[in-house]
Design a protein around this motif. Structure first.
Motif, PDB file in Angstrom:
ATOM      1  N   GLN A 114      50.179  -7.420  63.961  1.00  0.00           N
ATOM      2  CA  GLN A 114      50.733  -6.487  65.160  1.00  0.00           C
ATOM      3  C   GLN A 114      50.174  -5.362  64.997  1.00  0.00           C
ATOM      4  OE1 GLN A 114      52.670  -7.619  67.814  1.00  0.00           O
ATOM      5  NE2 GLN A 114      52.113  -5.403  68.591  1.00  0.00           N
ATOM      6  N   ARG A 115      49.908  -4.730  64.017  1.00  0.00           N
ATOM      7  CA  ARG A 115      49.452  -3.366  63.922  1.00  0.00           C
ATOM      8  C   ARG A 115      47.887  -3.240  64.397  1.00  0.00           C
ATOM      9  NH1 ARG A 115      48.576  -0.019  57.997  1.00  0.00           N
ATOM     10  NH2 ARG A 115      48.224   1.983  58.840  1.00  0.00           N
ATOM     11  N   PHE A 116      47.189  -4.333  64.173  1.00  0.00           N
ATOM     12  CA  PHE A 116      45.851  -4.341  64.754  1.00  0.00           C
ATOM     13  C   PHE A 116      46.091  -4.647  66.212  1.00  0.00           C
ATOM     14  CE2 PHE A 116      42.216  -6.764  66.731  1.00  0.00           C
ATOM     15  CZ  PHE A 116      41.321  -6.406  65.908  1.00  0.00           C
ATOM     16  N   VAL A 117      46.921  -5.283  66.687  1.00  0.00           N
ATOM     17  CA  VAL A 117      47.022  -5.392  68.229  1.00  0.00           C
ATOM     18  C   VAL A 117      47.699  -4.100  68.760  1.00  0.00           C
ATOM     19  CG1 VAL A 117      48.367  -6.383  70.033  1.00  0.00           C
ATOM     20  CG2 VAL A 117      47.581  -7.927  68.093  1.00  0.00           C
ATOM     21  N   SER A 118      48.503  -3.362  68.243  1.00  0.00           N
ATOM     22  CA  SER A 118      48.968  -2.038  68.746  1.00  0.00           C
ATOM     23  C   SER A 118      47.852  -1.009  68.934  1.00  0.00           C
ATOM     24  CB  SER A 118      50.179  -1.490  67.835  1.00  0.00           C
ATOM     25  OG  SER A 118      51.346  -2.707  67.820  1.00  0.00           O
ATOM     26  N   ILE A 119      47.343  -0.767  67.682  1.00  0.00           N
ATOM     27  CA  ILE A 119      46.217   0.098  67.801  1.00  0.00           C
ATOM     28  C   ILE A 119      44.881  -0.114  68.892  1.00  0.00           C
ATOM     29  CG2 ILE A 119      44.259   1.194  66.324  1.00  0.00           C
ATOM     30  CD1 ILE A 119      45.705   0.603  63.782  1.00  0.00           C
ATOM     31  N   SER A 120      44.743  -1.309  69.054  1.00  0.00           N
ATOM     32  CA  SER A 120      43.662  -1.669  69.899  1.00  0.00           C
ATOM     33  C   SER A 120      44.143  -1.649  71.300  1.00  0.00           C
ATOM     34  CB  SER A 120      43.226  -3.260  69.582  1.00  0.00           C
ATOM     35  OG  SER A 120      42.790  -3.492  68.335  1.00  0.00           O
ATOM     36  N   THR A 121      45.482  -2.110  71.411  1.00  0.00           N
ATOM     37  CA  THR A 121      45.820  -2.145  72.842  1.00  0.00           C
ATOM     38  C   THR A 121      46.179  -0.596  73.415  1.00  0.00           C
ATOM     39  OG1 THR A 121      48.006  -2.494  72.024  1.00  0.00           O
ATOM     40  CG2 THR A 121      46.715  -4.379  72.836  1.00  0.00           C
ATOM     41  N   HIS A 122      46.706   0.270  72.407  1.00  0.00           N
ATOM     42  CA  HIS A 122      46.957   1.763  72.595  1.00  0.00           C
ATOM     43  C   HIS A 122      45.602   2.542  73.036  1.00  0.00           C
ATOM     44  CE1 HIS A 122      48.806   5.468  72.639  1.00  0.00           C
ATOM     45  NE2 HIS A 122      47.928   6.095  71.497  1.00  0.00           N
ATOM     46  N   LEU A 123      44.418   1.923  72.644  1.00  0.00           N
ATOM     47  CA  LEU A 123      43.206   2.495  72.853  1.00  0.00           C
ATOM     48  C   LEU A 123      42.286   1.915  73.766  1.00  0.00           C
ATOM     49  CD1 LEU A 123      41.990   3.156  69.094  1.00  0.00           C
ATOM     50  CD2 LEU A 123      42.878   5.056  70.712  1.00  0.00           C
ATOM     51  N   GLY A 124      43.142   1.045  74.694  1.00  0.00           N
ATOM     52  CA  GLY A 124      42.592   0.420  75.926  1.00  0.00           C
ATOM     53  C   GLY A 124      41.785  -0.981  76.007  1.00  0.00           C
ATOM     54  N   CYS A 125      42.024  -1.580  74.470  1.00  0.00           N
ATOM     55  CA  CYS A 125      41.371  -2.824  74.476  1.00  0.00           C
ATOM     56  C   CYS A 125      42.280  -4.209  74.861  1.00  0.00           C
ATOM     57  CB  CYS A 125      40.811  -3.170  73.000  1.00  0.00           C
ATOM     58  SG  CYS A 125      39.653  -1.982  72.477  1.00  0.00           S
ATOM     59  N   ARG A 126      41.873  -5.138  75.271  1.00  0.00           N
ATOM     60  CA  ARG A 126      42.358  -6.584  75.390  1.00  0.00           C
ATOM     61  C   ARG A 126      42.137  -6.813  73.971  1.00  0.00           C
ATOM     62  NH1 ARG A 126      46.006  -8.248  79.204  1.00  0.00           N
ATOM     63  NH2 ARG A 126      45.652  -7.065  80.965  1.00  0.00           N
ATOM     64  N   VAL A 127      42.861  -8.002  73.578  1.00  0.00           N
ATOM     65  CA  VAL A 127      42.880  -8.291  72.146  1.00  0.00           C
ATOM     66  C   VAL A 127      42.765  -9.831  72.024  1.00  0.00           C
ATOM     67  CG1 VAL A 127      44.029  -8.655  69.687  1.00  0.00           C
ATOM     68  CG2 VAL A 127      43.812  -6.460  70.848  1.00  0.00           C
ATOM     69  N   VAL A 128      41.825 -10.444  71.265  1.00  0.00           N
ATOM     70  CA  VAL A 128      41.560 -11.801  71.255  1.00  0.00           C
ATOM     71  C   VAL A 128      41.946 -12.167  69.575  1.00  0.00           C
ATOM     72  CG1 VAL A 128      40.153 -13.948  70.853  1.00  0.00           C
ATOM     73  CG2 VAL A 128      40.273 -12.425  72.933  1.00  0.00           C
ATOM     74  N   LEU A 129      42.786 -12.943  69.477  1.00  0.00           N
ATOM     75  CA  LEU A 129      43.300 -13.398  67.881  1.00  0.00           C
ATOM     76  C   LEU A 129      42.788 -14.604  67.643  1.00  0.00           C
ATOM     77  CD1 LEU A 129      46.908 -12.214  67.654  1.00  0.00           C
ATOM     78  CD2 LEU A 129      45.060 -10.941  66.902  1.00  0.00           C
ATOM     79  N   MET A 130      42.124 -14.803  66.500  1.00  0.00           N
ATOM     80  CA  MET A 130      41.918 -16.110  66.156  1.00  0.00           C
ATOM     81  C   MET A 130      42.581 -16.567  64.805  1.00  0.00           C
ATOM     82  SD  MET A 130      37.535 -16.128  66.262  1.00  0.00           S
ATOM     83  CE  MET A 130      36.536 -15.466  67.611  1.00  0.00           C
ATOM     84  N   THR A 131      42.814 -17.957  65.068  1.00  0.00           N
ATOM     85  CA  THR A 131      43.452 -18.610  63.793  1.00  0.00           C
ATOM     86  C   THR A 131      42.328 -18.659  62.807  1.00  0.00           C
ATOM     87  OG1 THR A 131      43.180 -20.876  64.544  1.00  0.00           O
ATOM     88  CG2 THR A 131      45.300 -19.502  65.073  1.00  0.00           C
ATOM     89  N   ALA A 132      42.791 -18.727  61.398  1.00  0.00           N
ATOM     90  CA  ALA A 132      41.751 -18.707  60.420  1.00  0.00           C
ATOM     91  C   ALA A 132      41.412 -20.231  60.089  1.00  0.00           C
ATOM     92  CB  ALA A 132      42.509 -18.316  59.125  1.00  0.00           C
ATOM     93  N   PRO A 133      40.045 -20.383  59.476  1.00  0.00           N
ATOM     94  CA  PRO A 133      39.902 -21.711  59.083  1.00  0.00           C
ATOM     95  C   PRO A 133      40.499 -22.245  57.879  1.00  0.00           C
ATOM     96  CG  PRO A 133      38.152 -20.125  58.747  1.00  0.00           C
ATOM     97  CD  PRO A 133      39.095 -19.570  59.453  1.00  0.00           C
ATOM     98  N   TYR A 134      40.166 -23.570  57.257  1.00  0.00           N
ATOM     99  CA  TYR A 134      40.465 -23.792  56.080  1.00  0.00           C
ATOM    100  C   TYR A 134      39.321 -23.520  55.132  1.00  0.00           C
ATOM    101  CZ  TYR A 134      44.170 -26.728  57.990  1.00  0.00           C
ATOM    102  OH  TYR A 134      45.143 -26.914  58.465  1.00  0.00           O
ATOM    103  N   PHE A 135      39.487 -23.178  53.968  1.00  0.00           N
ATOM    104  CA  PHE A 135      38.776 -22.788  52.827  1.00  0.00           C
ATOM    105  C   PHE A 135      38.368 -23.735  51.812  1.00  0.00           C
ATOM    106  CE2 PHE A 135      40.418 -19.173  54.991  1.00  0.00           C
ATOM    107  CZ  PHE A 135      39.132 -18.454  55.378  1.00  0.00           C
ATOM    108  N   GLN A 136      37.321 -23.809  51.087  1.00  0.00           N
ATOM    109  CA  GLN A 136      37.004 -24.605  49.916  1.00  0.00           C
ATOM    110  C   GLN A 136      35.841 -23.925  49.023  1.00  0.00           C
ATOM    111  OE1 GLN A 136      37.120 -28.907  50.485  1.00  0.00           O
ATOM    112  NE2 GLN A 136      35.107 -28.951  49.765  1.00  0.00           N
ATOM    113  N   SER A 137      36.639 -22.725  48.433  1.00  0.00           N
ATOM    114  CA  SER A 137      35.778 -22.225  47.743  1.00  0.00           C
ATOM    115  C   SER A 137      35.356 -22.737  46.066  1.00  0.00           C
ATOM    116  CB  SER A 137      36.142 -20.718  47.313  1.00  0.00           C
ATOM    117  OG  SER A 137      37.261 -20.832  46.804  1.00  0.00           O
ATOM    118  N   GLY A 138      36.128 -23.552  45.482  1.00  0.00           N
ATOM    119  CA  GLY A 138      36.000 -24.326  44.351  1.00  0.00           C
ATOM    120  C   GLY A 138      37.221 -24.774  43.961  1.00  0.00           C
TER     121      GLY A 138
END
Length: 247
Positions: A114-138
């Motif tokens: 939400q902090r990312f969203v608030s900073i971005s929108t306060h400065l005039g940006c629309r926001v696109v949030l992406m869900t994270a992929p799965y990982f397999q590092s070992g």
């Protein structure tokens, strides 16, 4: 860096699409939205990089970097792809070891999204949030996935992303990236003939991402194929957000 490799693909796809979208690929290596001082990777404790280290000067932390980038580039849309660094066992701001399966820490991570969203929108940006992929590092010695690769942790993080998107319907759009690059809800290296993840099980396909001498685990052709495959799945949401009135 996971976001940076996705940004490479989207920038290439946007350039080829000729839709007028200009992708500025910015991100902080070793940093998502969670801050702290120590994280545990494959059982080894390490210091959190400066941009997500709560002990760093405020100007070196990601909120300040985000503000600086928005001030410099004045984008219409800010896209957040995080989640990898939120999955590790790590210290919270009080110095206690925790992880995203603990409700109190999950609540903190949601506040940071939400902090990312608030900073971005306060400065005039629309926001696109992406869900994270799965990982397999070992694997661990017993053959089980490392804690930071646990699919349940990814699902916990993605639930937080969806919650923030739902709470900000006028300014935030949601891209469900996870199912795009997974098959039947599992980590997936390739879909058909398209390589969708780098060999490290963390990043998306990349070739000479940082400079011409950088390690390039995928070929330029594989990166191009991935870009042209993933671009049409994501770019329309960004374009639509860019054409929406400023928040």
């Amino acid at each position: 860096s996971t976001a940076l490799t996705m940004g490479l693909a989207l920038a290439y796809a946007a350039d080829r699409s000729k839709d007028g979208l200009h992708v500025i690929d910015k991100g902080s290596e070793g940093c998502g939205v969670a801050e702290g001082r120590t994280f545990v990777a494959d059982g080894v404790a390490s210091k959190v990089p400066p941009s997500c280290n709560s002990g760093s000067p405020t100007g070196d932390q990601w909120p300040a970097l985000l503000r600086d980038w928005i001030d410099q580039y004045k984008p219409k849309v800010c896209v957040l792809l995080a989640g990898r660094w939120e999955l590790f066992d790590r210290t919270d701001l009080a110095g206690h070891l925790t992880n995203i399966t603990h409700p109190a820490y999950a609540s903190y991570v949601q506040q940071q999204i939400q902090r990312f969203v608030s900073i971005s929108t306060h400065l005039g940006c629309r926001v696109v949030l992406m869900t994270a992929p799965y990982f397999q590092s070992g694997e661990q010695p017993d053959g089980n996935p490392r804690p930071e690769d646990d699919p349940a942790r990814v699902r916990d993080y993605n639930a937080l992303v969806r919650a923030v998107a739902k709470a900000n319907p006028q300014t935030v759009s949601l891209v469900l990236l996870n199912p795009m690059v997974s098959v039947d809800g599992h980590y997936t290296q390739s879909i058909g003939k398209i390589v969708v993840r780098a060999p490290d099980g963390v990043h998306f396909p990349f070739y000479a991402i940082f400079n011409e001498d950088a390690h390039a685990p995928d070929t330029a052709a594989q990166e191009e194929q991935f870009a042209l495959w993933i671009g049409p799945k994501i770019l329309p949401t960004i374009v639509k957000a860019a054409h929406s009135p400023s928040p």
